[in-house]
Motif scaffolding. Structure first.
Motif, PDB file in Angstrom:
ATOM      1  N   GLY A   1     -21.930  33.902 -23.239  1.00 25.72           N
ATOM      2  CA  GLY A   1     -22.343  33.135 -22.064  1.00 25.72           C
ATOM      3  C   GLY A   1     -22.057  31.658 -22.253  1.00 25.72           C
ATOM      4  N   ALA A   2     -22.203  31.170 -23.499  1.00 26.61           N
ATOM      5  CA  ALA A   2     -21.929  29.758 -23.777  1.00 26.61           C
ATOM      6  C   ALA A   2     -20.443  29.460 -23.577  1.00 26.61           C
ATOM      7  N   LEU A   3     -19.604  30.373 -24.070  1.00 27.88           N
ATOM      8  CA  LEU A   3     -18.152  30.169 -23.891  1.00 27.88           C
ATOM      9  C   LEU A   3     -17.794  30.138 -22.419  1.00 27.88           C
ATOM     10  N   ALA A   4     -18.302  31.144 -21.672  1.00 26.68           N
ATOM     11  CA  ALA A   4     -17.980  31.234 -20.251  1.00 26.68           C
ATOM     12  C   ALA A   4     -18.594  30.069 -19.498  1.00 26.68           C
ATOM     13  N   GLY A   5     -19.840  29.709 -19.846  1.00 28.24           N
ATOM     14  CA  GLY A   5     -20.530  28.617 -19.157  1.00 28.24           C
ATOM     15  C   GLY A   5     -19.820  27.297 -19.375  1.00 28.24           C
TER      16      GLY A   5
ATOM     17  N   LEU B   1     -16.665  27.319 -17.208  1.00 26.05           N
ATOM     18  CA  LEU B   1     -16.953  27.154 -15.782  1.00 26.05           C
ATOM     19  C   LEU B   1     -17.598  25.797 -15.503  1.00 26.05           C
ATOM     20  N   GLY B   2     -18.530  25.396 -16.355  1.00 27.45           N
ATOM     21  CA  GLY B   2     -19.270  24.160 -16.118  1.00 27.45           C
ATOM     22  C   GLY B   2     -18.388  22.929 -16.249  1.00 27.45           C
ATOM     23  N   TRP B   3     -17.481  22.958 -17.187  1.00 25.89           N
ATOM     24  CA  TRP B   3     -16.584  21.809 -17.388  1.00 25.89           C
ATOM     25  C   TRP B   3     -15.274  21.971 -16.638  1.00 25.89           C
ATOM     26  N   ARG B   4     -15.221  22.977 -15.786  1.00 25.69           N
ATOM     27  CA  ARG B   4     -14.031  23.233 -14.946  1.00 25.69           C
ATOM     28  C   ARG B   4     -12.762  23.284 -15.786  1.00 25.69           C
ATOM     29  N   LEU B   5     -12.786  24.076 -16.840  1.00 25.17           N
ATOM     30  CA  LEU B   5     -11.619  24.205 -17.700  1.00 25.17           C
ATOM     31  C   LEU B   5     -10.631  25.230 -17.147  1.00 25.17           C
TER      32      LEU B   5
ATOM     33  N   LEU C   1     -25.952  28.719 -18.628  1.00 21.43           N
ATOM     34  CA  LEU C   1     -25.234  27.746 -19.457  1.00 21.43           C
ATOM     35  C   LEU C   1     -24.191  26.977 -18.655  1.00 21.43           C
ATOM     36  N   ARG C   2     -23.733  27.581 -17.545  1.00 17.81           N
ATOM     37  CA  ARG C   2     -22.833  26.831 -16.661  1.00 17.81           C
ATOM     38  C   ARG C   2     -23.587  25.607 -16.136  1.00 17.81           C
ATOM     39  N   ALA C   3     -24.837  25.827 -15.708  1.00 16.41           N
ATOM     40  CA  ALA C   3     -25.665  24.721 -15.211  1.00 16.41           C
ATOM     41  C   ALA C   3     -25.893  23.692 -16.318  1.00 16.41           C
ATOM     42  N   THR C   4     -26.123  24.198 -17.539  1.00 15.81           N
ATOM     43  CA  THR C   4     -26.347  23.289 -18.664  1.00 15.81           C
ATOM     44  C   THR C   4     -25.118  22.412 -18.896  1.00 15.81           C
ATOM     45  N   TYR C   5     -23.941  23.064 -18.943  1.00 11.69           N
ATOM     46  CA  TYR C   5     -22.715  22.299 -19.215  1.00 11.69           C
ATOM     47  C   TYR C   5     -22.389  21.341 -18.089  1.00 11.69           C
ATOM     48  N   LEU C   6     -22.756  21.751 -16.828  1.00 13.95           N
ATOM     49  CA  LEU C   6     -22.522  20.858 -15.699  1.00 13.95           C
ATOM     50  C   LEU C   6     -23.246  19.531 -15.906  1.00 13.95           C
TER      51      LEU C   6
ATOM     52  N   PRO D   1     -18.594  15.897 -21.000  1.00  8.20           N
ATOM     53  CA  PRO D   1     -17.607  16.298 -22.007  1.00  8.20           C
ATOM     54  C   PRO D   1     -17.177  15.102 -22.873  1.00  8.20           C
ATOM     55  N   ALA D   2     -17.376  13.920 -22.368  1.00  6.93           N
ATOM     56  CA  ALA D   2     -16.942  12.722 -23.097  1.00  6.93           C
ATOM     57  C   ALA D   2     -17.635  12.582 -24.448  1.00  6.93           C
ATOM     58  N   LEU D   3     -18.839  13.173 -24.517  1.00  7.62           N
ATOM     59  CA  LEU D   3     -19.605  13.095 -25.759  1.00  7.62           C
ATOM     60  C   LEU D   3     -18.807  13.681 -26.922  1.00  7.62           C
ATOM     61  N   GLU D   4     -18.202  14.858 -26.669  1.00  4.53           N
ATOM     62  CA  GLU D   4     -17.407  15.509 -27.706  1.00  4.53           C
ATOM     63  C   GLU D   4     -16.178  14.672 -28.041  1.00  4.53           C
TER      64      GLU D   4
END
Lengths: 413, 261
Positions: free
Chosen positions: B78-82, B85-89, B146-151, B155-158
């Motif tokens: 779910g983390a991978l998929a989220g 999806l969340g970061w629009r990859l 996790l999609r909501a979490t990643y939203l 991503p700039a943090l990484e």
């Protein structure tokens, strides 16, 4: 729960299995135990673990299997493991899937079954057949007992071993009904005279469904007017009177017949809560326990019908896919022994009526049955089963259930 | 920004949770309680004996194992998929979203019925198959949590961590994952509940080899006169999820005070 969806899905599963039967190799159905002697079979059974799938809503039944039957099987080197299910059709779903997948070491070794589920399995060639007549304890079963040779009109053909008998029984609270009716038409008349005090579970619930057949016997002028095998012309002839009668009664039922109890458990609850004055059951022997533990009022009594009520037997069947078939046969044989049948018939243990004929036993075995305790609430089987009526073929059951849904339920809402 | 919860809301929430449980808890101590009486006529622990006799402890243990196994598989996936999806990859996220959401729309019973044949043909052991199928059912919940979490994560943090010399794996482990901790715990909790509460898949695909708490409760509830036993089984089965909820609340409280956002 998902009882209803299971009923809808079962035919679908059947269809799927038929389709794939053309494409994939399937294990030979109805395989017999061949020419093996009973000694050979019981030798092979040693060390096997038998998974018995059975309805788990009956606490006394669970306790009997765990505490009495399983130790008896263990003495013969067979481990008996009970798999509790909410509905026997869950077991059927698994068996049909195993059958379709060509499984030979299936997870279901033995099933407590009768009626529609047995007929479905037989149609799908999903049972092991010709074995039950080989059981040594079958000598105590009367060979001409119609309750044991046919299961809801389907020939047993050695595909299942009898386990116990059941008798459809109406039950009432004698504190509320001083003069109970004595026929089914009397019961329906009583319900019109006392609006809101009677109802029945909605078919296809097991108990609601037998009430429907009992009512059909009543409106058709008796069981002799109805052929056991389903016949469309007879159905078209007899059904209208039944629907008319039930329609007339509907408005005076509990909640004006706008809704029906979902199953016999729901009806039992209405009766226990004093919302209705009658309930009904296939297992009258359980009444003693239900009164003792306070679920039902102490004034609960059995209501005998002059015309008799429908009786049937339930069985233990072995799927064709069973991985431990020999062990399952040993268990079915032990379950049929006079000793086990007598213990099981004791209302303190389970209170299920025996399938054995006591005339075929020796004196000491017969004494076990004669010494069984009597109940204030439930008369003995001989009295309950007086004028016992046979079940109709299982196709009748499905047609009547469906007809009721359209003609009575549909009209009421 | 802090949002203070008025005391009345809290009280209502507690009532909402507690009121339905009162008769249930009362039933567990009733030896005799006929329908017409307002309180049990006789108290006793018969139902607890019956529950223990029915093997509820083993069943609860198996349920915990099943829930944990499902959470262990469905949460990382779910983390991978989220993340994707969340970061629009993904260039076209509609189809993957639909596929991932699909299992929620399907009735477990229908799926169990179609899949059991395939699984039997493939010869996958029932226990393994149950975990796999339930993980698929849990995947929509973990993915969309996790999609909501990643939203809500940048991503700039990484990227900053990368600039400072971290490897991609290290950047993910040290920056994004800690920030996503709440989401991960929520997702794992939901996945646990999927494995914990299932009846149909566990029974039909598991071939009756794993008797979990829902199977015991379902079969007890199907009969008359089992109210005390069913209530006791249900109360016992509510304890582990409540424990999970408590741990979750604790973890959230801890991470929030540490300052993760």
């Amino acid at each position: 729960m998902h009882r209803r969806s299971a009923r809808l899905l079962l035919p679908a599963a059947l269809l799927m299995s038929m389709i794939s039967a053309c494409a994939a190799p399937v294990a030979p159905g109805g395989s017999t135990t061949g020419n093996r002697s009973w000694t050979q079979i019981s030798d092979q059974a040693t060390g096997q673990t038998v998974d018995l799938w059975m309805y788990g809503g009956d606490q006394q039944g669970n306790a009997y299997v765990d505490d009495v039957l399983a130790p008896a099987a263990a003495d013969l080197g067979v481990t008996l493991r009970r798999v509790p299910v909410a509905d026997t059709s869950d077991a059927m779903t698994r068996i049909l899937a195993e059958r379709q997948a060509g499984e030979e070491d299936g997870a279901v070794d033995l099933v407590w079954v009768n009626g529609d589920n047995f007929a479905t399995g037989k149609q799908a060639d999903a049972w092991r057949c010709g074995w039950s007549s080989q059981l040594p304890n079958m000598t105590y079963v009367a060979p001409d007992d119609a309750l044991v040779t046919h299961d809801f009109g389907t020939r047993v053909d050695g595909c299942e071993a009898p386990w116990h008998k059941a008798q459809f029984t109406l039950v009432y609270d004698s504190a509320r009904i001083a003069e109970p009716p004595t026929t089914l038409s009397g019961v329906l008349q009583w319900s019109q005279d006392h609006p809101g005090r009677f109802t029945y579970p909605a078919p296809p619930d097991f108990t609601g469904s037998v009430f429907l057949r009992q009512a059909l016997y009543s409106t058709s002028g008796g069981v002799d007017e109805i052929p056991a095998r389903f016949d469309q012309a007879t159905y078209d002839d007899l059904a209208p009177a039944l629907w008319e009668t039930l329609d007339d009664v509907a408005a005076s039922l509990w909640r004006q017949g706008r809704t029906y109890p979902r199953d016999s458990v729901a009806l039992d609850r209405l009766y226990a809560d004093g919302q209705v004055d009658l309930t009904m059951t296939y297992g009258p022997a359980r009444l003693t326990g239900l009164v003792e533990d306070g679920t039902f009022p102490p004034t609960t009594r059995v209501l005998p019908l002059e015309e008799g009520t429908i009786g049937n037997a339930s069985f233990l069947a072995i799927p064709a896919t069973a991985g431990d078939a020999e062990g399952a046969m040993v268990v079915a044989n032990v379950a049929l022994s006079p000793e086990q049948q007598a213990i099981k018939a004791d209302p303190g243990t389970w209170g299920q009526f025996t399938v054995l004929d006591t005339d075929l036993m020796n004196a000491s075995d017969r004494a076990r049955f004669e010494d069984l305790p009597t109940s204030d609430i439930v008369p003995p089987y001989e009295v309950l089963s007086r004028n016992a009526l046979p079940e109709l073929g299982s196709s009748w059951v499905t047609e009547l259930d469906e007809g009721w849904r359209r003609a009575v339920l549909g009209a009421g809402s | 920004m802090r949002w203070t919860r008025p005391a009345t809301v809290t009280a209502l929430l507690v009532l909402w949770l507690v009121i339905p449980l009162v008769p249930l808890v009362m039933w567990t101590g009733a030896a005799r309680w006929s329908g017409t009486a307002r309180v049990p006529q006789e108290l006793g622990l018969d139902a607890w004996h019956d529950a223990l006799d029915s093997g509820v402890l083993t069943a609860l243990g198996l349920s915990v194992l099943l829930g944990a196994a499902v959470a262990l598989i469905a949460t990382p996936l779910g983390a991978l998929a989220g993340r994707a999806l969340g970061w629009r990859l993904l260039r076209r996220p509609t189809l993957p979203s639909l596929v991932l959401l699909g299992p929620v729309a399907l009735a477990p019973f229908a799926v169990a019925m179609g899949l059991d044949i395939v699984i039997l043909r493939l010869g996958i052991p029932g226990e393994v198959a149950v975990v796999l199928v339930l993980s698929v059912f849990a995947l929509p919940y973990t993915t969309f949590t996790l999609r909501a979490t990643y939203l809500s994560l940048d991503p700039a943090l990484e990227e900053q961590a990368r600039v400072l010399g971290a490897t991609p794996a290290r950047a993910r482990r040290r920056t994004t994952l800690p920030a996503a901790a709440n989401g991960l715990v929520t997702a794992a909790g939901l996945a646990f509940l999927v494995g914990w509460s299932d009846y149909a898949v566990t029974l039909l695909i598991g071939g009756g080899q794993i008797i979990t708490a829902p199977i015991l409760i379902g079969s007890a509830a199907a009969g008359s006169g089992n109210d005390a036993l069913t209530a006791t089984l249900a109360v016992l089965a509510s304890l582990p999820p409540l424990a999970v909820l408590a741990v979750y609340t604790y973890v959230v409280a801890r991470t929030t005070t540490k300052g993760y956002r």
